[in-house]
Write a protein that holds these residues in place. Structure first.
Motif, mmCIF file in Angstrom:
data_model
loop_
_atom_site.group_PDB
_atom_site.id
_atom_site.type_symbol
_atom_site.label_atom_id
_atom_site.label_comp_id
_atom_site.label_asym_id
_atom_site.label_seq_id
_atom_site.Cartn_x
_atom_site.Cartn_y
_atom_site.Cartn_z
ATOM 1 N N THR A 50 28.374 49.314 19.911
ATOM 2 C CA THR A 50 27.981 50.547 20.617
ATOM 3 C C THR A 50 28.217 51.797 19.775
ATOM 4 O OG1 THR A 50 30.156 50.660 21.672
ATOM 5 C CG2 THR A 50 28.392 49.550 22.894
ATOM 6 N N GLN A 51 28.700 51.602 18.551
ATOM 7 C CA GLN A 51 28.950 52.749 17.683
ATOM 8 C C GLN A 51 27.952 52.846 16.536
ATOM 9 O OE1 GLN A 51 33.138 52.599 16.451
ATOM 10 N NE2 GLN A 51 33.581 51.380 18.278
ATOM 11 N N LEU A 74 22.765 54.118 18.916
ATOM 12 C CA LEU A 74 22.846 55.485 19.428
ATOM 13 C C LEU A 74 21.479 56.170 19.397
ATOM 14 C CD1 LEU A 74 26.228 56.568 17.778
ATOM 15 C CD2 LEU A 74 25.821 55.948 20.170
ATOM 16 N N ILE A 75 20.707 55.920 18.340
ATOM 17 C CA ILE A 75 19.366 56.491 18.250
ATOM 18 C C ILE A 75 18.463 55.900 19.336
ATOM 19 C CG2 ILE A 75 17.262 56.565 16.864
ATOM 20 C CD1 ILE A 75 19.326 58.550 15.938
ATOM 21 N N VAL A 116 5.067 46.042 28.657
ATOM 22 C CA VAL A 116 6.358 45.371 28.551
ATOM 23 C C VAL A 116 6.588 44.929 27.112
ATOM 24 C CG1 VAL A 116 7.697 43.368 29.315
ATOM 25 C CG2 VAL A 116 6.252 44.576 30.940
ATOM 26 N N SER A 117 7.834 45.044 26.648
ATOM 27 C CA SER A 117 8.179 44.565 25.313
ATOM 28 C C SER A 117 9.667 44.276 25.243
ATOM 29 C CB SER A 117 7.805 45.604 24.246
ATOM 30 O OG SER A 117 8.218 45.179 22.963
ATOM 31 N N GLU A 118 10.022 43.320 24.395
ATOM 32 C CA GLU A 118 11.442 43.072 24.146
ATOM 33 C C GLU A 118 11.891 43.726 22.843
ATOM 34 O OE1 GLU A 118 12.668 39.046 22.902
ATOM 35 O OE2 GLU A 118 10.540 38.545 22.871
ATOM 36 N N PHE A 119 10.953 44.367 22.137
ATOM 37 C CA PHE A 119 11.256 44.953 20.840
ATOM 38 C C PHE A 119 11.641 46.419 20.987
ATOM 39 C CE2 PHE A 119 8.165 41.546 20.078
ATOM 40 C CZ PHE A 119 8.895 40.759 19.197
ATOM 41 N N PRO A 120 12.571 46.901 20.147
ATOM 42 C CA PRO A 120 12.928 48.322 20.179
ATOM 43 C C PRO A 120 11.693 49.201 20.055
ATOM 44 C CG PRO A 120 14.491 47.119 18.810
ATOM 45 C CD PRO A 120 13.403 46.141 19.182
ATOM 46 N N LEU A 121 11.786 50.406 20.579
ATOM 47 C CA LEU A 121 10.619 51.272 20.736
ATOM 48 C C LEU A 121 9.830 51.501 19.452
ATOM 49 C CD1 LEU A 121 12.195 53.914 23.135
ATOM 50 C CD2 LEU A 121 10.470 52.215 23.711
ATOM 51 N N ILE A 172 16.573 57.890 22.417
ATOM 52 C CA ILE A 172 15.115 57.923 22.601
ATOM 53 C C ILE A 172 14.737 57.414 23.988
ATOM 54 C CG2 ILE A 172 12.916 56.983 21.790
ATOM 55 C CD1 ILE A 172 14.122 56.855 19.000
ATOM 56 N N ILE A 173 15.404 56.357 24.429
ATOM 57 C CA ILE A 173 15.133 55.834 25.774
ATOM 58 C C ILE A 173 15.442 56.895 26.822
ATOM 59 C CG2 ILE A 173 15.860 54.143 27.511
ATOM 60 C CD1 ILE A 173 16.359 52.185 25.190
ATOM 61 N N GLY A 174 16.576 57.569 26.638
ATOM 62 C CA GLY A 174 16.978 58.597 27.593
ATOM 63 C C GLY A 174 16.043 59.784 27.645
#
Length: 401
Positions: A77-78, A83-84, A218-223, A88-90
């Motif tokens: 988580t560090q 963190l990026i 839908v995707s399981e891959f990072p954005l 981006i999701i947020g």
């Protein structure tokens, strides 16, 4: 690079800091640890959050992780990448992040051997609780493949209006399945082979935007992950995993649709295939699935619904008329063409698509053949799909016996 945004801006869509989805996301970004190992460790330690709190020394000594992997897990988580991604999701309206411990994670995906560690979800469709059926097939589909895919989806819409159509947003059969579902008022899910920032193929950007209004991406891959070739087989297991069964309407011998069918069989899903001409290379994959008893032969939607125990009274009344132009393609009479064009069109209708095969079948001189194909392209009767492979862009108005 872009991210399609919809109207959904509620902060409630984003996971809270205590949501296990963040923990699963942090671990999913680590190379060398997958769903099975995360699940095994989290069950031993009580939760995935507790796993992340466990010192690297204990992970290495008690759970036999390498010291390097144990250190990565303890600091998951560090990391800069987590963190990026979290930021981006947020900042992106409408994105949901699900993990296997989330209430919104599709139950059907929990039942497969290797569920995704996280699932990015965007669109008006909030879940996949209604019955889902996948449509897969060739990118370079023929007029026959388009017509029959449209017909089957329309019949399904009439019989089971709550049906969700799942596919992969690719060219060809996938695109036809998504478009027809939307035309019929069905919801549809597109499973991507890259992150939601990368709609592929680019020409389906508008289709993806329409899907967001009555379905989900839908995707399981990072954005930010691009749709690399190696990702497509990985995403195929999600297409079949979300669905009660898959329908292969047209596929060549080495089509990626056969990979999806293999995943479906491994996941104990039903596999259906629409037969094609025995001498058509574009149907060799579907015919092979049927011949090897890897798929059930279907001719109409009621064949699918009966097998899935979704058969209803109206399904038996569905129209079944191959001669009816339900494809949405322009219908032409071969007799309205000159003799050379007619030979080419009839060869393509027979499933012959490679330039050399057309030349051999029609005995038309190559320079005349190329010129005629170009003329047919310019008038919208034929499409080139690359590599000197052609397909019909129209439906033939042939006499019935």
């Amino acid at each position: 690079t872009y991210l399609i945004k919809n109207k959904m801006t509620e902060n409630a869509l984003q996971p809270t800091d205590s949501d296990p989805a963040w923990s699963w996301l942090a671990l999913s970004l680590i190379s060398g640890i997958g769903y099975k190992k995360i699940r095994q460790l989290s069950e031993h330690l009580g939760s995935v959050q507790e796993l992340l709190k466990t010192p690297a020394e204990i992970l290495a000594s008690k759970f036999q992780l390498s010291s390097k992997l144990a250190g990565l897990v303890a600091k998951a988580t560090q990391t800069h990448s987590f963190l990026i991604e979290k930021r981006i999701i947020g900042e992106t309206p409408g994105i949901r992040l699900f993990c296997p411990d989330s209430s919104g994670f599709p139950l059907s995906l929990k039942q497969i051997s290797t569920p995704p560690s996280v699932l990015y979800w965007q669109g008006e469709l909030e879940n996949a609780e209604s019955p889902c059926l996948a449509f897969v097939g060739s990118r370079g589909c023929t007029a026959y493949g388009k017509q029959q895919t449209r017909r089957l989806v329309k019949e399904l819409a009439q019989a089971v209006p709550e049906m969700i159509i799942v596919s992969g947003l690719a060219k060809g059969i996938d695109t036809v399945a998504h478009e027809t579902a939307l035309e019929c008022g069905l919801k549809t899910i597109a499973v991507l082979a890259g992150g939601l920032q990368h709609i592929y193929p680019p020409e389906n950007k508008n289709l993806a935007a329409e899907i967001l209004k009555n379905g989900a991406l839908v995707s399981e891959f990072p954005l930010g992950v691009k749709p690399l070739a190696r990702n497509f087989p990985i995403r195929n297991r999600i297409i079949s995993g979300l669905s009660m069964g898959i329908v292969v309407t047209e596929a060549r011998k080495k089509s990626g649709a056969k990979i999806t069918a293999a995943f479906a069989l491994e996941q104990n899903r039903e596999v259906f295939a629409l037969p094609g001409r025995v001498d058509s290379s574009t149907s060799s994959g579907t015919n092979s699935l049927i011949a090897r008893q890897h798929a059930k032969l279907i001719c109409r939607a009621s064949d699918i619904l009966e097998e899935l125990s979704l058969f209803c009274a109206s399904a038996s009344q569905l129209p079944f008329n191959f001669e009816t132009n339900q494809s949405g393609l322009k219908k032409i009479d071969p007799d309205d063409l000159n003799e050379i064009q007619k030979k080419i069109i009839l060869a393509l209708n027979d499933g012959i698509e490679e330039i050399d095969a057309i030349h051999s079948q029609t005995a038309i001189e190559m320079n005349i053949l190329l010129a005629s194909l170009l003329e047919l392209e310019l008038t919208g009767k034929v499409e080139s799909i690359g590599g000197q492979i052609y397909r019909l862009a129209v439906e033939l108005d042939l006499p019935t016996n």
